[in-house]
Design a protein around this motif. Structure first.
Motif, PDB file in Angstrom:
ATOM      1  N   CYS A  31      -1.927   5.891  -1.169  1.00  0.00           N
ATOM      2  CA  CYS A  31      -1.133   5.316  -0.076  1.00  0.00           C
ATOM      3  C   CYS A  31      -1.980   4.365   0.755  1.00  0.00           C
ATOM      4  O   CYS A  31      -3.084   4.703   1.174  1.00  0.00           O
ATOM      5  N   VAL A  38       4.245   2.837   6.981  1.00  0.00           N
ATOM      6  CA  VAL A  38       4.754   2.694   5.618  1.00  0.00           C
ATOM      7  C   VAL A  38       6.037   1.867   5.631  1.00  0.00           C
ATOM      8  O   VAL A  38       6.692   1.695   6.664  1.00  0.00           O
ATOM      9  N   ASP A  43       7.976   7.329   1.781  1.00  0.00           N
ATOM     10  CA  ASP A  43       6.525   7.313   1.971  1.00  0.00           C
ATOM     11  C   ASP A  43       6.097   8.010   3.255  1.00  0.00           C
ATOM     12  O   ASP A  43       4.923   8.334   3.423  1.00  0.00           O
ATOM     13  N   THR A  46       5.299  11.398   1.544  1.00  0.00           N
ATOM     14  CA  THR A  46       4.321  11.393   0.453  1.00  0.00           C
ATOM     15  C   THR A  46       2.977  10.832   0.888  1.00  0.00           C
ATOM     16  O   THR A  46       1.951  11.120   0.264  1.00  0.00           O
ATOM     17  N   CYS A  47       2.961  10.030   1.950  1.00  0.00           N
ATOM     18  CA  CYS A  47       1.705   9.474   2.454  1.00  0.00           C
ATOM     19  C   CYS A  47       1.220  10.186   3.719  1.00  0.00           C
ATOM     20  O   CYS A  47       0.372   9.671   4.450  1.00  0.00           O
TER      21      CYS A  47
END
Length: 423
Positions: A31, A38, A43, A46-47
């Protein structure tokens, strides 16, 4: 098996698998994002990042707070594990879990409970928004302002439910805070009470505002900060502190001054407050690795106010450290009375792994107008070993010392050995 005979392996046990597993803080190391965060909603998660602080603590105290025969020798482990989303248009959310477990529970009739009961709960749970130098956070969170902070030594953090806003950096800033509830170190619930456990009435919390400014003056830096804090039905506190540091002079001297004023607020639940303190501090850096500090505070006597003129600090009572220049380590200056307080400490960073130090403090303080001075001396030694390589983030720390006072027959001994993993 008696706890005094526990081997070092007992400290290592809770960390064996954790230290090897948590090698990255990012959920997805690929990321990448700019200051705005993001680009898409998925994201955000997930980041996100995972961080935490896990600790095993061997805690030994004897004749605790000069109460003869009140002892505690325990091993406990716990800490916090936190997940924070990636920023999305400046917004972030964070949540953490806290836990605490005692390997042994001694006879409570002869102990001082300084660690707290077993805990398992949600700790932090907040939403923040940041734009350039401005950040505001709402929810259950860590807060760091004078006399309201997580500077205690115990395993689970002190947390606050409120709104906290900051503009600027660490030296040039404006700050505002409103707190409704707090989670003490000894509990996993957010409470509408304070650290004064002998007060049964509820409180609406506190609010505070503050600002700081630093300026460069030839080879010197002049910095200062000023705060106003109001604790509902307890006290009002005005806190000011200033430092002048010579950056290129021999030993890089840092000279500090502070003034602290406390008065009653509302019902004055802890007692009437009329407290005035002022202090001075000198810090020298003999080498980049060797530093020395001398601190002094005078607390003016006031026989008709709480603790003979002490400062009422509803969220910092019976915690370690704090803004006073002169501090013992096992107890807090603002809880001990009025008079003169001194402390001096030296710290030496031997290498990237080991730092050692010692502190001496003398509390010439009287808790009541008609009492004798406690004349309390504290002698403290400590070290920290920081591991490197695959064990980076793991540290071993020990603080050991004794307090003496002519008012008591027995000395107050304490030792805190902790193994901590931060990631």
């Amino acid at each position: 098996m008696h706890l005094k005979t526990l081997s070092f392996a007992a400290l290592l046990f809770p960390f064996t698998s954790i230290a090897m597993a948590a090698t990255q803080s990012n959920i997805d190391s690929s990321c990448q994002y700019g200051t705005s965060g993001v680009d898409n909603f998925t994201d955000i998660f997930t980041c996100g990042t995972v961080s935490g602080s896990l600790r095993t603590l061997y805690y030994s105290t004897h004749n605790a707070y000069f109460s003869k025969g009140f002892n505690q020798d325990t091993v406990s482990y716990g800490g916090s594990l936190k997940y924070e989303t990636a920023p999305f248009y400046g917004f972030r959310a964070g949540v953490s879990g806290i836990f605490l477990r005692g390997i042994d529970h001694p006879d409570e009739a002869h102990t001082i409970s300084d660690i707290g009961d077993n805990q398992t709960n949600v700790g932090e749970a907040y939403l923040s928004w940041q734009k350039d130098d401005f950040k505001i956070t709402a929810g259950d969170q860590r807060i760091d302002i004078p006399f309201v902070g997580d500077y205690d030594w115990r395993i689970t953090p002190i947390l606050f439910r409120g709104v906290d806003a900051h503009y600027g950096d660490k030296q040039n800033f404006l700050h505002a805070t409103k707190v409704w509830r707090y989670k003490p170190w000894g509990d996993d619930q957010f409470l509408d009470s304070t650290a004064y456990t002998d007060v049964d009435e509820r409180t609406n919390g506190m609010w505070g505002i503050g600002g700081g400014r630093a300026t460069q003056w030839d080879d010197k830096t002049l910095s200062g900060q000023l705060w106003y804090e109001e604790y509902a039905d307890y006290s009002r506190i005005v806190f000011g502190e200033s430092h002048l540091r010579w950056q290129e002079a021999t030993f890089q001297p840092d000279f500090g001054l502070q003034v602290i004023r406390g008065t009653s607020q509302g019902k004055a639940l802890a007692g009437e407050v009329n407290s005035t303190s002022y202090g001075a501090q000198l810090a020298l850096s003999f080498t980049p690795s060797l530093s020395w500090k001398l601190g002094y505070d005078h607390i003016a006597a006031s026989g008709d106010s709480w603790n003979n003129g002490s400062l009422v600090t509803p969220y910092a009572h019976n915690t370690s450290s704090g803004p006073y220049f002169a501090q013992p380590f096992f107890t807090s200056t603002q809880d001990l009375g009025s008079g003169n307080a001194w402390s001096t400490d030296v710290n030496y960073v031997m290498n990237e792994n080991l730092s050692i130090g010692s502190r001496y403090s003398f509390m010439d303080l009287k808790p009541a107008a008609d009492s004798s001075s406690i004349n309390q001396s504290e002698y403290l030694v400590y070290f920290t070993w920081n591991f490197t390589g695959v064990l980076k983030g793991l540290s071993l720390t020990d603080f050991a010392g004794v307090q003496t006072s002519p008012l008591y027959d027995s000395d107050f001994w304490q030792n805190r050995l902790s193994l901590q993993y931060d990631f």
